[in-house]
Design a protein around this motif. Structure first.
Motif, PDB file in Angstrom:
ATOM      1  N   LYS A 141     -48.586  -2.095  20.833  1.00 27.33           N
ATOM      2  CA  LYS A 141     -49.011  -2.734  19.821  1.00 27.33           C
ATOM      3  C   LYS A 141     -50.470  -3.088  20.089  1.00 27.33           C
ATOM      4  N   CYS A 142     -51.212  -2.910  19.016  1.00 26.93           N
ATOM      5  CA  CYS A 142     -52.620  -3.004  19.194  1.00 26.93           C
ATOM      6  C   CYS A 142     -52.906  -4.532  19.386  1.00 26.93           C
ATOM      7  N   PRO A 143     -53.880  -5.075  20.236  1.00 28.49           N
ATOM      8  CA  PRO A 143     -53.842  -6.468  20.315  1.00 28.49           C
ATOM      9  C   PRO A 143     -55.044  -7.014  19.194  1.00 28.49           C
ATOM     10  N   GLU A 144     -55.811  -6.046  18.495  1.00 27.05           N
ATOM     11  CA  GLU A 144     -56.711  -6.376  17.471  1.00 27.05           C
ATOM     12  C   GLU A 144     -55.877  -6.571  16.296  1.00 27.05           C
ATOM     13  N   PRO A 184     -48.855   6.373  20.910  1.00 28.67           N
ATOM     14  CA  PRO A 184     -49.557   6.143  21.887  1.00 28.67           C
ATOM     15  C   PRO A 184     -51.060   6.836  21.720  1.00 28.67           C
ATOM     16  N   SER A 185     -51.009   8.259  21.088  1.00 28.29           N
ATOM     17  CA  SER A 185     -52.288   8.843  20.860  1.00 28.29           C
ATOM     18  C   SER A 185     -53.343   7.968  20.241  1.00 28.29           C
ATOM     19  N   GLU A 186     -53.175   6.771  19.277  1.00 28.09           N
ATOM     20  CA  GLU A 186     -54.055   6.125  18.865  1.00 28.09           C
ATOM     21  C   GLU A 186     -54.820   5.534  19.994  1.00 28.09           C
ATOM     22  N   PHE A 187     -54.202   4.986  21.257  1.00 30.49           N
ATOM     23  CA  PHE A 187     -54.794   4.371  22.360  1.00 30.49           C
ATOM     24  C   PHE A 187     -55.455   5.142  23.221  1.00 30.49           C
ATOM     25  N   ARG A 188     -55.660   6.439  22.819  1.00 27.08           N
ATOM     26  CA  ARG A 188     -56.505   7.367  23.865  1.00 27.08           C
ATOM     27  C   ARG A 188     -57.644   7.810  23.413  1.00 27.08           C
ATOM     28  N   ASP A 189     -58.518   8.270  24.170  1.00 29.45           N
ATOM     29  CA  ASP A 189     -60.013   8.752  23.845  1.00 29.45           C
ATOM     30  C   ASP A 189     -59.614  10.216  23.479  1.00 29.45           C
ATOM     31  N   GLY A 248     -61.549  12.695  23.324  1.00 24.86           N
ATOM     32  CA  GLY A 248     -62.442  13.426  24.367  1.00 24.86           C
ATOM     33  C   GLY A 248     -61.977  13.549  26.062  1.00 24.86           C
ATOM     34  N   THR A 249     -61.937  12.282  26.259  1.00 26.76           N
ATOM     35  CA  THR A 249     -61.595  12.043  27.653  1.00 26.76           C
ATOM     36  C   THR A 249     -60.133  11.625  28.184  1.00 26.76           C
ATOM     37  N   PHE A 250     -59.336  11.384  26.962  1.00 24.44           N
ATOM     38  CA  PHE A 250     -58.048  11.001  27.165  1.00 24.44           C
ATOM     39  C   PHE A 250     -57.901   9.687  27.950  1.00 24.44           C
ATOM     40  N   GLU A 251     -58.972   8.941  28.218  1.00 17.10           N
ATOM     41  CA  GLU A 251     -58.651   7.577  28.815  1.00 17.10           C
ATOM     42  C   GLU A 251     -58.302   6.625  27.907  1.00 17.10           C
ATOM     43  N   PRO A 252     -57.396   5.655  28.605  1.00 15.75           N
ATOM     44  CA  PRO A 252     -56.828   4.667  27.633  1.00 15.75           C
ATOM     45  C   PRO A 252     -57.606   3.716  27.124  1.00 15.75           C
ATOM     46  N   LEU A 253     -57.556   3.301  25.780  1.00 17.42           N
ATOM     47  CA  LEU A 253     -58.599   2.285  25.088  1.00 17.42           C
ATOM     48  C   LEU A 253     -57.885   1.093  25.180  1.00 17.42           C
ATOM     49  N   SER A 254     -58.602   0.046  25.140  1.00 16.01           N
ATOM     50  CA  SER A 254     -58.169  -1.448  24.924  1.00 16.01           C
ATOM     51  C   SER A 254     -57.529  -1.503  23.449  1.00 16.01           C
ATOM     52  N   ALA A 255     -57.912  -0.776  22.339  1.00 16.04           N
ATOM     53  CA  ALA A 255     -57.354  -1.070  21.062  1.00 16.04           C
ATOM     54  C   ALA A 255     -57.233   0.108  20.693  1.00 16.04           C
ATOM     55  N   ARG A 267     -63.341   1.465  16.128  1.00 16.16           N
ATOM     56  CA  ARG A 267     -64.327   2.011  15.116  1.00 16.16           C
ATOM     57  C   ARG A 267     -64.954   0.799  14.353  1.00 16.16           C
ATOM     58  N   ARG A 268     -64.177   0.052  13.793  1.00  9.23           N
ATOM     59  CA  ARG A 268     -64.476  -1.186  13.041  1.00  9.23           C
ATOM     60  C   ARG A 268     -65.362  -2.059  13.942  1.00  9.23           C
TER      61      ARG A 268
END
Length: 51
Positions: A10-13, A20-25, A27-34, A40-41
Motif C-alpha cells: 500500500k502506498c503511504p501517500e 510492486p512494480s509501482e514501487f520500483r524505479d 531505471g535502477t530498480f531501487e525501491p521507492l518510498s511511495a 511524480r505529483r
C-alpha cells in the motif's frame, strides 16, 4: 475475479494498493518510498487540481 496469492503493498501517500512494480524505479530498480504516481505529483509541487 481472481485473488492474488500475495498482498499488494500500500502506498503511504495515497493509501492505494498497487503492484510492486509501482514501487520500483524503472531505471535502477531501487525501491521507492511511495508509488510512482505520488512521487511524480510531489515533484510537480503537490496536487494541482485543488482550487
Amino acid at each position: 475475479m481472481t485473488r492474488q496469492a500475495y498482498q499488494q503493498p500500500k502506498c503511504p501517500e495515497c493509501q492505494y494498493r498497487k503492484p510492486p512494480s509501482e514501487f520500483r524505479d524503472p531505471g535502477t530498480f531501487e525501491p521507492l518510498s511511495a508509488c510512482k504516481h505520488c512521487l511524480r505529483r510531489k515533484q510537480r509541487g503537490g496536487a494541482k487540481w485543488i482550487a
